[in-house]
Design an enzyme around this catalytic site. Structure first.
Site, PDB file in Angstrom:
ATOM      1  N   ASP A  46     -32.066 -25.180 -57.014  1.00 19.73           N
ATOM      2  CA  ASP A  46     -31.275 -24.018 -56.620  1.00 19.73           C
ATOM      3  C   ASP A  46     -31.024 -23.210 -57.883  1.00 19.73           C
ATOM      4  OD1 ASP A  46     -29.389 -22.166 -55.844  1.00 19.73           O
ATOM      5  OD2 ASP A  46     -28.096 -23.615 -54.816  1.00 19.73           O
ATOM      6  N   TYR A 137     -25.876  -7.079 -55.834  1.00 19.29           N
ATOM      7  CA  TYR A 137     -27.322  -6.956 -56.008  1.00 19.29           C
ATOM      8  C   TYR A 137     -27.656  -5.929 -57.090  1.00 19.29           C
ATOM      9  CZ  TYR A 137     -32.264  -6.719 -54.787  1.00 19.29           C
ATOM     10  OH  TYR A 137     -33.640  -6.779 -54.834  1.00 19.29           O
ATOM     11  N   ALA A 139     -25.749  -4.815 -59.522  1.00 13.06           N
ATOM     12  CA  ALA A 139     -25.297  -5.286 -60.831  1.00 13.06           C
ATOM     13  C   ALA A 139     -26.243  -6.342 -61.391  1.00 13.06           C
ATOM     14  CB  ALA A 139     -23.884  -5.848 -60.727  1.00 13.06           C
ATOM     15  N   LYS A 141     -29.447  -6.909 -60.620  1.00 15.10           N
ATOM     16  CA  LYS A 141     -30.788  -6.389 -60.921  1.00 15.10           C
ATOM     17  C   LYS A 141     -30.762  -5.419 -62.108  1.00 15.10           C
ATOM     18  CE  LYS A 141     -33.326  -8.582 -57.928  1.00 15.10           C
ATOM     19  NZ  LYS A 141     -34.405  -9.497 -58.358  1.00 15.10           N
TER      20      LYS A 141
END
Length: 225
Positions: A46, A137, A139, A141
């Site tokens: 994970d 997402y 932030a 990326k």
């Protein structure tokens, strides 16, 4: 070419595994589930668990006898307003997308330095252009963009570094979202196989020649520019 692909069991990662196989290379998959392609070595981890991720990268690299390249394709999203997404879900997006990317590269770095190999990280057009209901997402990326640019400066002359910025693709990425967060039926999305070919193109560059940044999207992609 021995290429480790995080998130290699689905979507863009799986498409890249197929491209590596078609090119005669050896893909190594790091994911939470076994890869689609048979006969491919893999380790389960994970990416939200950085320690387990680093151990899995080293395990795969040692079994393969080293690494020539890494592609950090793994990524998740939990869309919603900042005050409506549970804290654990919001932070998990950042852990997988940003901290997981760094963990994979950190563990792979000694192997790549020995082979003078290459890294392709995976951001998103939403790492460059932010939208509502995607704070985690966007932030994470955007963090991948900054991380990759800093990594390229830090490792110049030792490994090759490419930042991939893909637009939306026809993958299972959107399947579990509420309908309001799914692309409309007429959305212009790319085939992940096309993006995977671009990844292989970056990895095939000769030593000392690098594609630093690569935006790959459908010509009518709504999130770019």
């Amino acid at each position: 070419m021995k290429v480790l692909v995080s998130g290699g069991s689905s979507g863009l990662g799986a498409a890249t595994v197929r491209e590596v196989l078609d090119a005669g290379g050896t893909p190594l998959v790091l994911d939470r589930k076994p890869p689609e392609a048979g006969g491919v070595d893999y380790a389960l981890a994970d990416l939200a668990d950085t320690g387990a991720t680093e151990n899995a990268v080293r395990e795969l690299a040692e079994r393969a006898g080293g690494l020539d390249a890494v592609f950090t394709a793994a990524g998740i999203d939990t869309p919603g307003r900042l005050d409506s997404v549970p804290t654990e879900d919001w932070e998990r997006v950042v852990r997988v997308n940003l901290l997981g990317t760094a963990a994979v590269v950190r563990a792979a770095l000694p192997y790549l330095e020995r082979s003078r190999g290459k890294v392709v990280t995976c951001s998103s057009t939403l790492g460059l252009r932010s939208v509502s209901d995607a704070t985690a997402y966007c932030a994470s990326k955007a963090g991948v963009v900054a991380f990759t640019r800093a990594l390229a400066a830090e490792t110049a002359g030792r490994i090759g570094v490419t930042l991939l910025v893909p637009g939306g693709m026809h993958t299972a990425f959107f399947d579990e979202r509420d309908d309001r967060y799914k692309p409309p039926a007429d959305a212009k999305l790319n085939d992940p196989a096309n993006v995977a070919k671009a990844v292989l193109h970056a990895l095939r560059q000769p030593a000392g020649c690098e594609i630093r940044e690569l935006v790959v999207c459908h010509s009518e992609e709504g999130s770019w520019p």
